[in-house]
Design an enzyme around this catalytic site. Structure first.
Site, PDB file in Angstrom:
ATOM      1  N   GLY A   1     -77.036  37.826  28.544  1.00  0.00           N
ATOM      2  CA  GLY A   1     -77.698  38.862  29.339  1.00  0.00           C
ATOM      3  C   GLY A   1     -77.736  38.552  30.833  1.00  0.00           C
ATOM      4  O   GLY A   1     -76.756  38.070  31.417  1.00  0.00           O
TER       5      GLY A   1
ATOM      6  N   TYR B   1     -96.159  43.586  26.646  1.00  0.00           N
ATOM      7  CA  TYR B   1     -95.017  43.246  27.511  1.00  0.00           C
ATOM      8  C   TYR B   1     -95.375  43.515  28.976  1.00  0.00           C
ATOM      9  O   TYR B   1     -95.201  42.654  29.846  1.00  0.00           O
ATOM     10  CB  TYR B   1     -93.804  44.081  27.097  1.00  0.00           C
ATOM     11  CG  TYR B   1     -92.559  43.854  27.931  1.00  0.00           C
ATOM     12  CD1 TYR B   1     -91.885  42.649  27.908  1.00  0.00           C
ATOM     13  CD2 TYR B   1     -92.050  44.884  28.746  1.00  0.00           C
ATOM     14  CE1 TYR B   1     -90.740  42.446  28.667  1.00  0.00           C
ATOM     15  CE2 TYR B   1     -90.898  44.693  29.494  1.00  0.00           C
ATOM     16  CZ  TYR B   1     -90.248  43.471  29.455  1.00  0.00           C
ATOM     17  OH  TYR B   1     -89.114  43.282  30.212  1.00  0.00           O
TER      18      TYR B   1
HETATM   19  N1  LIG Z   1     -82.574  44.230  30.124  1.00  0.00           N
HETATM   20  C1  LIG Z   1     -83.454  44.963  30.746  1.00  0.00           C
HETATM   21  O1  LIG Z   1     -83.350  46.202  30.773  1.00  0.00           O
HETATM   22  C2  LIG Z   1     -84.622  44.321  31.450  1.00  0.00           C
HETATM   23  C3  LIG Z   1     -85.499  45.156  32.158  1.00  0.00           C
HETATM   24  C4  LIG Z   1     -86.587  44.592  32.815  1.00  0.00           C
HETATM   25  C5  LIG Z   1     -86.799  43.230  32.778  1.00  0.00           C
HETATM   26  N2  LIG Z   1     -85.934  42.431  32.086  1.00  0.00           N
HETATM   27  C6  LIG Z   1     -86.230  41.003  32.060  1.00  0.00           C
HETATM   28  O2  LIG Z   1     -85.099  40.231  32.435  1.00  0.00           O
HETATM   29  C7  LIG Z   1     -85.118  38.991  31.735  1.00  0.00           C
HETATM   30  C8  LIG Z   1     -83.786  38.791  31.024  1.00  0.00           C
HETATM   31  O3  LIG Z   1     -83.611  39.866  30.112  1.00  0.00           O
HETATM   32  P1  LIG Z   1     -82.229  40.160  29.335  1.00  0.00           P
HETATM   33  O4  LIG Z   1     -82.098  41.622  29.261  1.00  0.00           O
HETATM   34  O5  LIG Z   1     -81.127  39.341  29.893  1.00  0.00           O
HETATM   35  O6  LIG Z   1     -82.635  39.637  27.871  1.00  0.00           O
HETATM   36  P2  LIG Z   1     -81.737  38.993  26.721  1.00  0.00           P
HETATM   37  O7  LIG Z   1     -82.542  39.157  25.477  1.00  0.00           O
HETATM   38  O8  LIG Z   1     -80.354  39.518  26.743  1.00  0.00           O
HETATM   39  O9  LIG Z   1     -81.687  37.448  27.123  1.00  0.00           O
HETATM   40  C9  LIG Z   1     -82.845  36.662  27.113  1.00  0.00           C
HETATM   41  C10 LIG Z   1     -82.443  35.200  27.025  1.00  0.00           C
HETATM   42  O10 LIG Z   1     -83.664  34.435  26.963  1.00  0.00           O
HETATM   43  C11 LIG Z   1     -83.545  33.463  25.935  1.00  0.00           C
HETATM   44  N3  LIG Z   1     -84.867  33.158  25.397  1.00  0.00           N
HETATM   45  C12 LIG Z   1     -85.712  34.004  24.733  1.00  0.00           C
HETATM   46  N4  LIG Z   1     -86.797  33.352  24.332  1.00  0.00           N
HETATM   47  C13 LIG Z   1     -86.656  32.062  24.751  1.00  0.00           C
HETATM   48  C14 LIG Z   1     -87.444  30.896  24.625  1.00  0.00           C
HETATM   49  N5  LIG Z   1     -88.599  30.915  23.953  1.00  0.00           N
HETATM   50  N6  LIG Z   1     -87.017  29.756  25.180  1.00  0.00           N
HETATM   51  C15 LIG Z   1     -85.833  29.722  25.843  1.00  0.00           C
HETATM   52  N7  LIG Z   1     -85.016  30.780  25.981  1.00  0.00           N
HETATM   53  C16 LIG Z   1     -85.439  31.938  25.432  1.00  0.00           C
HETATM   54  C17 LIG Z   1     -82.651  34.143  24.881  1.00  0.00           C
HETATM   55  O11 LIG Z   1     -82.066  33.183  24.001  1.00  0.00           O
HETATM   56  C18 LIG Z   1     -81.648  34.872  25.749  1.00  0.00           C
HETATM   57  O12 LIG Z   1     -80.537  34.069  26.073  1.00  0.00           O
HETATM   58  C19 LIG Z   1     -86.318  39.041  30.772  1.00  0.00           C
HETATM   59  O13 LIG Z   1     -87.411  38.383  31.352  1.00  0.00           O
HETATM   60  C20 LIG Z   1     -86.596  40.523  30.671  1.00  0.00           C
HETATM   61  O14 LIG Z   1     -87.959  40.791  30.350  1.00  0.00           O
HETATM   62  C21 LIG Z   1     -84.859  42.953  31.420  1.00  0.00           C
END
Ligand SMILES: NC(=O)c1ccc[n+]([C@@H]2O[C@H](COP(=O)([O-])OP(=O)(O)OC[C@H]3O[C@@H](n4cnc5c(N)ncnc54)[C@H](O)[C@@H]3O)[C@@H](O)[C@H]2O)c1
Length: 261
Positions: free
Chosen positions: A19, A155
């Site tokens: 991600g 969240y």
């Molecule tokens: N994708 C979106 O639309 C979006 C929107 C707003 C905010 N965000 C924020 O951006 C950040 C990244 O999101 P993303 O979309 O890439 O998510 P994703 O789920 O694709 O990736 C998240 C990563 O975090 C790792 N992870 C999760 N729990 C963990 C833990 N306990 N210890 C270590 N690693 C852990 C996972 O293995 C994964 O590689 C997050 O904080 C998310 O809340 C994302």
């Protein structure tokens, strides 16, 4: 022109296996940084790091562990001798009405999103102070941290707290020339977004495609974004081009919050 803003810098990226974190790791590596890719998906992180030879190293770590930040710092010191930059992408989401949330679900959300970010910020902040050469960090909030969204009280509350934490830490670290900023993305096409689409469409009794079309129709710029675009903003905030920016929360949401706030 290929930017090379992070030559001789060491960067730590939590959630770097996939991600947004993956895109951030790739961007920092492409700009010359050496990167520790920290993620609970150890094998995936290993395979990402392996593509970059000696410039990247993986660390399997769960940010729920109390010493997660220390583990990451220790790895960076042993392999690269210091730490200059950090991006905290490890996070989870979950859609459920607050009336039905269990205390375990509430705690799980806060343990990963807020406490995990705090533990990493603290360990890396201490290391940056000890090194005495400044640094820059980026946390991840979300539009849900700026205003309420349906079925996302836990969240959103965790992300609102990250905003406050980021600003507080930025104030305390400024005299050490360590900058800390947050990014609040809107819709970013990752597996997290796929999960949101699946859960929300089920809750609303529509198809995932209908949900996604509806969500995007609320974005003034008329589209979702991709992890690479978010990585570009993170790289800017970490770079010297943002040397006078700290304690800020950048909404990268295509104008979405202009309509709802
Ligand atoms: N994708 C979106 O639309 C979006 C929107 C707003 C905010 N965000 C924020 O951006 C950040 C990244 O999101 P993303 O979309 O890439 O998510 P994703 O789920 O694709 O990736 C998240 C990563 O975090 C790792 N992870 C999760 N729990 C963990 C833990 N306990 N210890 C270590 N690693 C852990 C996972 O293995 C994964 O590689 C997050 O904080 C998310 O809340 C994302």
């Amino acid at each position: 022109m290929q930017l090379k803003r992070f030559v001789d810098k060491v960067a730590l990226v939590t959630g770097g296996a996939q991600g947004i974190g993956y895109a951030v790791s790739q961007r920092l590596l492409s700009e010359g940084a050496r990167v520790v890719i920290a993620d609970k998906q150890g094998e995936v992180a290993e395979s990402v790091a392996a593509q970059h030879g000696k410039k990247a190293i993986a660390l399997e770590v769960d940010v729920r562990e109390a010493n997660c930040g220390d583990q990451i710092v220790e790895r960076a010191l042993r392999r690269f001798g210091g730490v200059d930059l950090a991006v905290f992408c490890a996070g989870i989401t979950g859609m459920k009405t607050w009336l039905e949330l269990s205390v375990e679900e509430w705690n799980h959300m806060f343990e990963i999103n807020l406490r995990g970010t705090f533990l990493c910020l603290q360990a890396i902040g201490k290391q940056m102070i000890a090194q005495g050469r400044g640094g820059a960090m980026v946390t991840f909030a979300a539009t849900s941290g700026h205003g309420p969204r349906p079925d996302a009280a836990h969240y959103g509350a965790s992300k609102a707290a990250i905003i406050h934490l980021t600003r507080s830490v930025a104030l305390d670290l400024a005299s050490h020339q360590v900058r800390v900023n947050a990014i609040s993305p809107g819709i970013v096409k990752t597996s997290m977004w796929e999960g949101v689409t699946r859960d929300r469409s089920t809750l609303q009794g529509i198809t995932p495609q209908q949900y996604e079309e509806r969500a995007i129709s609320n974005v003034p710029l008329g589209r979702a974004t991709v992890p690479e675009e978010v990585a570009g903003l993170a790289a800017f905030l970490l770079s010297d081009e943002a040397a006078y920016i700290t304690g800020q929360v950048i909404l990268q949401d295509g104008g979405y919050t202009l309509k709802v706030s």
